[in-house]
Design an enzyme around this catalytic site. Structure first.
Site, PDB file in Angstrom:
ATOM      1  N   GLU A 143     -10.491  11.954  -0.187  1.00 25.85           N
ATOM      2  CA  GLU A 143      -9.105  11.839  -0.657  1.00 25.85           C
ATOM      3  C   GLU A 143      -9.133  11.599  -2.173  1.00 25.85           C
ATOM      4  OE1 GLU A 143      -6.543   9.442   1.875  1.00 25.85           O
ATOM      5  OE2 GLU A 143      -5.524   8.634   0.110  1.00 25.85           O
TER       6      GLU A 143
ATOM      7  N   SER B 266      -8.624   4.466  -0.125  1.00 23.39           N
ATOM      8  CA  SER B 266      -9.407   5.168   0.904  1.00 23.39           C
ATOM      9  C   SER B 266     -10.180   6.309   0.267  1.00 23.39           C
ATOM     10  CB  SER B 266      -8.469   5.735   1.974  1.00 23.39           C
ATOM     11  OG  SER B 266      -7.888   4.665   2.691  1.00 23.39           O
TER      12      SER B 266
ATOM     13  N   ARG C 188      -1.409  14.648   1.720  1.00 27.58           N
ATOM     14  CA  ARG C 188      -2.089  14.332   0.451  1.00 27.58           C
ATOM     15  C   ARG C 188      -2.235  15.583  -0.402  1.00 27.58           C
ATOM     16  NH1 ARG C 188      -0.593  10.708   2.555  1.00 27.58           N
ATOM     17  NH2 ARG C 188      -1.687   8.898   3.389  1.00 27.58           N
TER      18      ARG C 188
HETATM   19  C1  LIG Z   1      -5.922  -0.507  -3.175  1.00 28.03           C
HETATM   20  C2  LIG Z   1      -5.477   0.920  -3.078  1.00 28.03           C
HETATM   21  C3  LIG Z   1      -4.692   1.331  -2.026  1.00 28.03           C
HETATM   22  C4  LIG Z   1      -4.266   2.663  -1.930  1.00 28.03           C
HETATM   23  N1  LIG Z   1      -3.464   3.020  -0.886  1.00 28.03           N
HETATM   24  C5  LIG Z   1      -3.027   4.288  -0.794  1.00 28.03           C
HETATM   25  C6  LIG Z   1      -2.148   4.682   0.267  1.00 28.03           C
HETATM   26  O1  LIG Z   1      -1.772   3.874   1.116  1.00 28.03           O
HETATM   27  N2  LIG Z   1      -1.743   5.971   0.305  1.00 28.03           N
HETATM   28  C7  LIG Z   1      -2.123   6.903  -0.622  1.00 28.03           C
HETATM   29  O2  LIG Z   1      -1.698   8.051  -0.532  1.00 28.03           O
HETATM   30  N3  LIG Z   1      -2.937   6.553  -1.641  1.00 28.03           N
HETATM   31  C8  LIG Z   1      -3.405   5.285  -1.756  1.00 28.03           C
HETATM   32  N4  LIG Z   1      -4.230   4.931  -2.793  1.00 28.03           N
HETATM   33  C9  LIG Z   1      -4.691   5.933  -3.754  1.00 28.03           C
HETATM   34  C10 LIG Z   1      -3.834   5.994  -5.035  1.00 28.03           C
HETATM   35  O3  LIG Z   1      -3.266   4.772  -5.329  1.00 28.03           O
HETATM   36  C11 LIG Z   1      -2.748   7.013  -4.939  1.00 28.03           C
HETATM   37  O4  LIG Z   1      -3.295   8.277  -4.640  1.00 28.03           O
HETATM   38  C12 LIG Z   1      -1.933   7.089  -6.227  1.00 28.03           C
HETATM   39  O5  LIG Z   1      -0.765   7.807  -5.939  1.00 28.03           O
HETATM   40  C13 LIG Z   1      -2.669   7.749  -7.392  1.00 28.03           C
HETATM   41  O6  LIG Z   1      -1.864   7.583  -8.556  1.00 28.03           O
HETATM   42  P1  LIG Z   1      -2.496   7.394 -10.013  1.00 28.03           P
HETATM   43  O7  LIG Z   1      -1.393   7.390 -10.987  1.00 28.03           O
HETATM   44  O8  LIG Z   1      -3.400   6.210 -10.050  1.00 28.03           O
HETATM   45  O9  LIG Z   1      -3.327   8.719 -10.154  1.00 28.03           O
HETATM   46  P2  LIG Z   1      -4.774   8.897 -10.814  1.00 28.03           P
HETATM   47  O10 LIG Z   1      -5.774   8.196  -9.980  1.00 28.03           O
HETATM   48  O11 LIG Z   1      -4.742   8.579 -12.255  1.00 28.03           O
HETATM   49  O12 LIG Z   1      -4.952  10.478 -10.656  1.00 28.03           O
HETATM   50  C14 LIG Z   1      -5.056  11.053  -9.380  1.00 28.03           C
HETATM   51  C15 LIG Z   1      -4.950  12.576  -9.547  1.00 28.03           C
HETATM   52  O13 LIG Z   1      -3.629  12.888  -9.965  1.00 28.03           O
HETATM   53  C16 LIG Z   1      -3.641  13.607 -11.196  1.00 28.03           C
HETATM   54  N5  LIG Z   1      -2.460  13.169 -11.968  1.00 28.03           N
HETATM   55  C17 LIG Z   1      -2.124  11.900 -12.312  1.00 28.03           C
HETATM   56  N6  LIG Z   1      -0.948  11.912 -12.988  1.00 28.03           N
HETATM   57  C18 LIG Z   1      -0.561  13.209 -13.077  1.00 28.03           C
HETATM   58  C19 LIG Z   1       0.548  13.871 -13.670  1.00 28.03           C
HETATM   59  N7  LIG Z   1       1.520  13.209 -14.312  1.00 28.03           N
HETATM   60  N8  LIG Z   1       0.624  15.226 -13.579  1.00 28.03           N
HETATM   61  C20 LIG Z   1      -0.349  15.926 -12.930  1.00 28.03           C
HETATM   62  N9  LIG Z   1      -1.427  15.358 -12.350  1.00 28.03           N
HETATM   63  C21 LIG Z   1      -1.526  14.014 -12.420  1.00 28.03           C
HETATM   64  C22 LIG Z   1      -4.968  13.267 -11.845  1.00 28.03           C
HETATM   65  O14 LIG Z   1      -5.405  14.327 -12.703  1.00 28.03           O
HETATM   66  C23 LIG Z   1      -5.884  13.114 -10.637  1.00 28.03           C
HETATM   67  O15 LIG Z   1      -6.382  14.363 -10.250  1.00 28.03           O
HETATM   68  C24 LIG Z   1      -4.654   3.603  -2.916  1.00 28.03           C
HETATM   69  C25 LIG Z   1      -5.460   3.182  -3.984  1.00 28.03           C
HETATM   70  C26 LIG Z   1      -5.869   1.853  -4.070  1.00 28.03           C
HETATM   71  C27 LIG Z   1      -6.687   1.429  -5.264  1.00 28.03           C
END
Ligand SMILES: Cc1cc2nc3c(=O)[nH]c(=O)nc-3n(C[C@H](O)[C@H](O)[C@H](O)COP(=O)(O)OP(=O)(O)OC[C@H]3O[C@@H](n4cnc5c(N)ncnc54)[C@H](O)[C@@H]3O)c2cc1C
Length: 324
Positions: A320, A226, A174
């Site tokens: 996380e 999570s 992560r």
């Molecule tokens: C139901 C559910 C299940 C999930 N299951 C998993 C799983 O199995 N495994 C897992 O690893 N995660 C999981 N997650 C967490 C999440 O979905 C992931 O971490 C996902 O990759 C985050 O992407 P996001 O675009 O929503 O990022 P955001 O939530 O918008 O941002 C997360 C972080 O990334 C940064 N960020 C976003 N985009 C950029 C960019 N283009 N450049 C630089 N920084 C950026 C943001 O500033 C922030 O700090 C889950 C979430 C949910 C709601």
């Protein structure tokens, strides 16, 4: 000839609730949908001019916004394109914009029969967010398929694009170099290497992962996945490592870990509420927005879970999720 792209609108006093998968959050003083590099550059100049911090937002599926005002600029890099670069008999390379939802990338992979990212079936959020956190599940991680990542380095006097190969991205559990460089670099796009398979076989595995999540995760409530990282087995106190009831819960994802969900269940916090937030009964590593929760409610439960797990097991849980 240059394609003309007007400067993006910078909105003011934007509610962050609708950009959060948690449906929690106050307002952003400024907000910008950046549909390309030109927009991103404009947003960075704007934040510099106003002397305010900048927060990069993907799909909002891993962020807990605070309840108050974020006195800065939220920039959402909505860079959406997918291109197939080199199609060899057995492999292809695909480049994808950071704003593409992971789901859309997988839909293309299934349609074309490109294999390698099936583990991400049901992973919400954008490609940019997934790269920054090296998202993973079912033993797979983003890093396994990444060839290179392009980012915009805004740290120096002359902002510029950087391209890193997989090693230079320093992916870990992560984690990535982009996490360490938060606020300094924005992920723009990534190139993946994938293998060829049949569309049906790719779609089937994706469907299995989606069904697995639907059965075990509390998707009926707003949530951000999570809350805590699983705990590396090496970090579990020796006295605990010898306990059979603990040993039998070790899983390999992507290395030996004790699931945080198991520890939270063991300390009896399943179903416990604080304000509108609740430790999920279905998956105790999820703290769900059960009923109009505020960020402070979630933070209260996070503190309670950490304290209980530390008391009972001597294990420190680490988030996380990100706070903004
Ligand atoms: C139901 C559910 C299940 C999930 N299951 C998993 C799983 O199995 N495994 C897992 O690893 N995660 C999981 N997650 C967490 C999440 O979905 C992931 O971490 C996902 O990759 C985050 O992407 P996001 O675009 O929503 O990022 P955001 O939530 O918008 O941002 C997360 C972080 O990334 C940064 N960020 C976003 N985009 C950029 C960019 N283009 N450049 C630089 N920084 C950026 C943001 O500033 C922030 O700090 C889950 C979430 C949910 C709601």
């Amino acid at each position: 000839m240059y394609p003309y792209m007007p400067s993006p609108m910078i909105s003011e006093h934007v509610s962050l609730k609708k950009y959060s998968n948690y449906a929690i959050g106050g307002t952003a003083r400024y907000f910008c949908h950046a549909e390309g590099l030109h927009h991103i550059m404009h947003a960075i100049s704007f934040a510099k001019e106003k002397n305010v911090p900048l927060f990069v937002l993907g799909g909002g599926t891993n962020v807990l916004f605070s309840d108050g005002v974020f006195d800065g600029l939220v920039v959402k890099p909505d860079i959406r394109f997918i291109s197939v670069n080199a199609a060899l008999p057995e492999t292809v390379t695909v480049t994808c914009g950071a704003g593409v939802p992971v789901h859309d990338l997988l839909t293309m992979c299934a349609a074309e029969g490109f294999s390698g990212l099936e583990w991400a079936g049901g992973l919400p959020g954008t490609v940019g967010g997934a790269i920054r956190g090296n998202a993973g599940a079912f033993g797979g991680e983003m890093k396994d398929s990444i060839v290179s990542v392009a980012s915009f380095d805004m740290s120096g006097a002359k902002p510029h694009i950087r391209v890193r190969d997989n090693d230079a991205c320093k992916f870990g559990y992560r984690n990535s170099v982009f996490k360490d460089l938060s606020g300094k670099e924005i992920v723009l796009s990534a190139t993946f290497v994938l293998t060829r398979a049949t569309p049906l076989s790719v779609q089937q595995v994706i469907n299995e992962k989606i069904a697995w999540r639907a059965a075990r995760q509390p998707l009926e409530y707003p949530n951000v996945g999570s809350i805590f990282k699983n705990v590396a087995w090496d970090l579990v106190p020796v006295a605990m490592q010898s306990r059979d009831d603990i040993k039998k819960h070790v899983k390999h994802d992507p290395f030996p870990v004790i699931p945080a969900a198991f520890l939270i269940d063991k300390v009896g916090l399943k179903g416990v509420s604080y304000g509108g937030a609740m430790v999920s009964q279905k998956h105790p590593n999820f703290i769900v927005n059960a009923c109009g929760a505020e960020a402070e409610d979630v933070k209260g439960l996070v503190a309670l879970v950490k304290a209980k797990v530390m008391d009972e097991f001597g294990i420190a849980l680490h988030e996380e999720i990100e706070y903004a």
